[in-house]
Scaffold this motif. Structure first.
Motif, short mmCIF file in Angstrom:
data_model
loop_
_atom_site.label_atom_id
_atom_site.label_comp_id
_atom_site.label_asym_id
_atom_site.label_seq_id
_atom_site.Cartn_x
_atom_site.Cartn_y
_atom_site.Cartn_z
N GLN A 35 -71.85 23.01 -5.49
CA GLN A 35 -72.60 22.03 -6.25
C GLN A 35 -72.17 20.61 -5.88
N ALA A 36 -73.03 19.93 -5.17
CA ALA A 36 -72.78 18.53 -4.83
C ALA A 36 -73.03 17.66 -6.06
N TRP A 37 -72.34 16.53 -6.11
CA TRP A 37 -72.52 15.57 -7.20
C TRP A 37 -73.29 14.36 -6.66
N PRO A 38 -74.07 13.72 -7.51
CA PRO A 38 -74.90 12.60 -7.04
C PRO A 38 -74.11 11.46 -6.41
N ASP A 39 -72.85 11.28 -6.85
CA ASP A 39 -72.06 10.18 -6.28
C ASP A 39 -71.18 10.62 -5.12
N ASP A 40 -71.35 11.86 -4.66
CA ASP A 40 -70.68 12.29 -3.42
C ASP A 40 -71.23 11.47 -2.25
N VAL A 41 -70.42 11.32 -1.22
CA VAL A 41 -70.91 10.80 0.05
C VAL A 41 -70.46 11.76 1.14
N LEU A 42 -71.41 12.20 1.94
CA LEU A 42 -71.16 13.19 2.98
C LEU A 42 -71.15 12.52 4.35
N ILE A 43 -70.09 12.77 5.11
CA ILE A 43 -69.99 12.30 6.50
C ILE A 43 -70.32 13.49 7.39
N ILE A 93 -63.34 23.95 0.28
CA ILE A 93 -63.80 24.18 -1.09
C ILE A 93 -62.63 24.11 -2.06
N GLN A 94 -61.50 24.67 -1.70
CA GLN A 94 -60.32 24.63 -2.57
C GLN A 94 -59.87 23.19 -2.82
N ILE A 95 -59.86 22.39 -1.77
CA ILE A 95 -59.44 21.00 -1.91
C ILE A 95 -60.44 20.23 -2.78
N LEU A 96 -61.72 20.50 -2.59
CA LEU A 96 -62.75 19.76 -3.33
C LEU A 96 -62.71 20.06 -4.82
N LYS A 97 -62.25 21.25 -5.20
CA LYS A 97 -62.15 21.60 -6.62
C LYS A 97 -61.21 20.67 -7.36
N ASP A 98 -60.24 20.14 -6.64
CA ASP A 98 -59.25 19.25 -7.26
C ASP A 98 -59.48 17.79 -6.92
N THR A 99 -60.63 17.49 -6.32
CA THR A 99 -60.92 16.12 -5.90
C THR A 99 -61.78 15.44 -6.95
N PRO A 100 -61.29 14.35 -7.56
CA PRO A 100 -62.08 13.67 -8.58
C PRO A 100 -63.22 12.86 -7.97
N ALA A 101 -64.21 12.57 -8.77
CA ALA A 101 -65.31 11.71 -8.32
C ALA A 101 -64.80 10.26 -8.23
N PRO A 102 -65.38 9.46 -7.34
CA PRO A 102 -66.41 9.82 -6.36
C PRO A 102 -65.78 10.47 -5.13
N ARG A 103 -66.39 11.55 -4.67
CA ARG A 103 -65.81 12.34 -3.59
C ARG A 103 -66.39 11.95 -2.22
N LEU A 104 -65.50 11.93 -1.24
CA LEU A 104 -65.89 11.87 0.16
C LEU A 104 -65.68 13.25 0.74
N LEU A 105 -66.62 13.74 1.52
CA LEU A 105 -66.43 15.02 2.19
C LEU A 105 -67.18 15.01 3.51
N ARG A 106 -66.82 15.97 4.35
CA ARG A 106 -67.35 16.00 5.71
C ARG A 106 -67.97 17.36 6.03
N GLN A 121 -79.57 16.65 -4.79
CA GLN A 121 -78.90 15.54 -5.46
C GLN A 121 -79.06 14.21 -4.72
N LYS A 122 -79.80 14.24 -3.63
CA LYS A 122 -80.00 13.03 -2.83
C LYS A 122 -78.67 12.36 -2.47
N VAL A 123 -77.69 13.20 -2.09
CA VAL A 123 -76.37 12.70 -1.72
C VAL A 123 -76.49 11.80 -0.49
N LYS A 124 -75.87 10.64 -0.53
CA LYS A 124 -75.87 9.75 0.62
C LYS A 124 -75.12 10.39 1.78
N VAL A 125 -75.68 10.24 2.98
CA VAL A 125 -75.10 10.82 4.19
C VAL A 125 -74.84 9.71 5.20
#
Length: 295
Positions: A35-43, A93-106, A121-125
């Protein structure tokens, strides 16, 4: 280590037509419910295209330019790779479970394998594209040092596989084109490695505008300085030297090898270059993107 012998240099597995390292292939189905969050940013990018560089830039932006905060952990823990899985390491996935918003992920995944929630969620890329010839050379050296890949074989054979999309994460052509097409319907900032090399400050300002953030000129200059190839190559929190040698052998080839544009000219033979150019022209016919082979 006996366990390493059972997991490295294994054949790639096919997932929906995309060749992947065995352990990453096993993650693809399980991450579809992510589940992506709207304030995630994906690289996103194809491997060896500058995502580590852009990730460190993004981290420094998010941390307000604080070197201390960016040195708190290795980059693969600070900004996890969604599909990462390797025995002995925490999964993305394990790391992201403990990552607070706003999250950066790749991710390096082809668009077809991306969890739907990122689109919903129209996550910015932020997408980073790098010219195919330099990527092929860099990927070949990465194959040699990163033992989760099959044996790379000769450069000539590897280049043929690269052109045919039979390397880990599949076709470079498909990757850069499909993620580019997504920008027509989705918030995607499409960056080029070559432009980052030519004028990093300008490109960092593009990122800031895309994110709706602002930093002082002094802080931007600070980020440019500390995300230079020279600085990152000697930074253990960015250069992957914290990964066990059994997984990545930097004595074979460092993860951060040269960081230049046009390295392909020292590797491609004339015949290889001519064949590649013909193949490239066919695959990229009608493409709106202008990749630069040198600066």
């Amino acid at each position: 280590m006996e366990w390493v012998q059972d997991i490295y240099r294994q054949p790639l597995v096919n997932v929906k037509g995309v060749p992947l390292i065995k352990y990453i292939g096993e993650m693809v189905e399980s991450i579809q419910s992510f589940q992506a969050w709207p304030d995630d940013v994906l690289i996103s990018n194809f491997p060896k295209s500058g995502s580590t560089w852009v990730t460190e830039i993004m981290e420094m932006i998010y941390q307000g330019g604080s070197l201390e905060k960016c040195h708190r952990a290795p980059i693969y823990e600070r900004v996890p790779i969604l599909e990462l899985k390797w025995p002995g390491l925490s999964t993305g996935i394990q790391i992201l479970k403990d990552t607070p918003a706003p999250r950066l992920l790749r991710t390096h995944l082809q668009l077809t394998l991306l969890p739907q929630s990122f689109l919903d969620q129209k996550v910015k890329v932020i997408y980073v594209a790098h010219n195919a010839k330099d990527v092929a050379v860099s990927f070949y050296n990465f194959y040699k040092m990163a033992k989760g890949h099959p044996e790379p074989g000769t450069w000539d054979n590897f280049l043929e596989k690269f052109m045919d999309g039979q390397v880990s994460f599949g076709s470079w052509y498909q990757h850069v084109l499909e993620w580019g097409e997504l920008s027509c319907t989705h918030p995607v900032l499409y960056l080029f490695y070559e432009e980052l090399k030519k004028n990093p400050k300008r490109e960092i300002k593009k990122i800031l505008e895309f994110l709706g953030r602002s930093l002082s000129e002094e802080t931007v200059d600070h980020i440019v300085q500390h995300t230079s190839f020279k600085e990152m190559k000697k930074n253990p929190m960015a250069n992957y030297t914290t990964i066990p040698t059994e997984i990545m052998d930097h004595s074979v080839s460092p993860f951060m090898r040269k960081g230049i544009v046009g390295d392909w000219k020292f590797v491609f033979t004339v015949a290889q270059n001519e064949r590649f150019d013909a193949h490239y022209a066919e695959k990229m016919a009608g493409c709106k993107f202008n990749f630069r082979w040198q600066l």
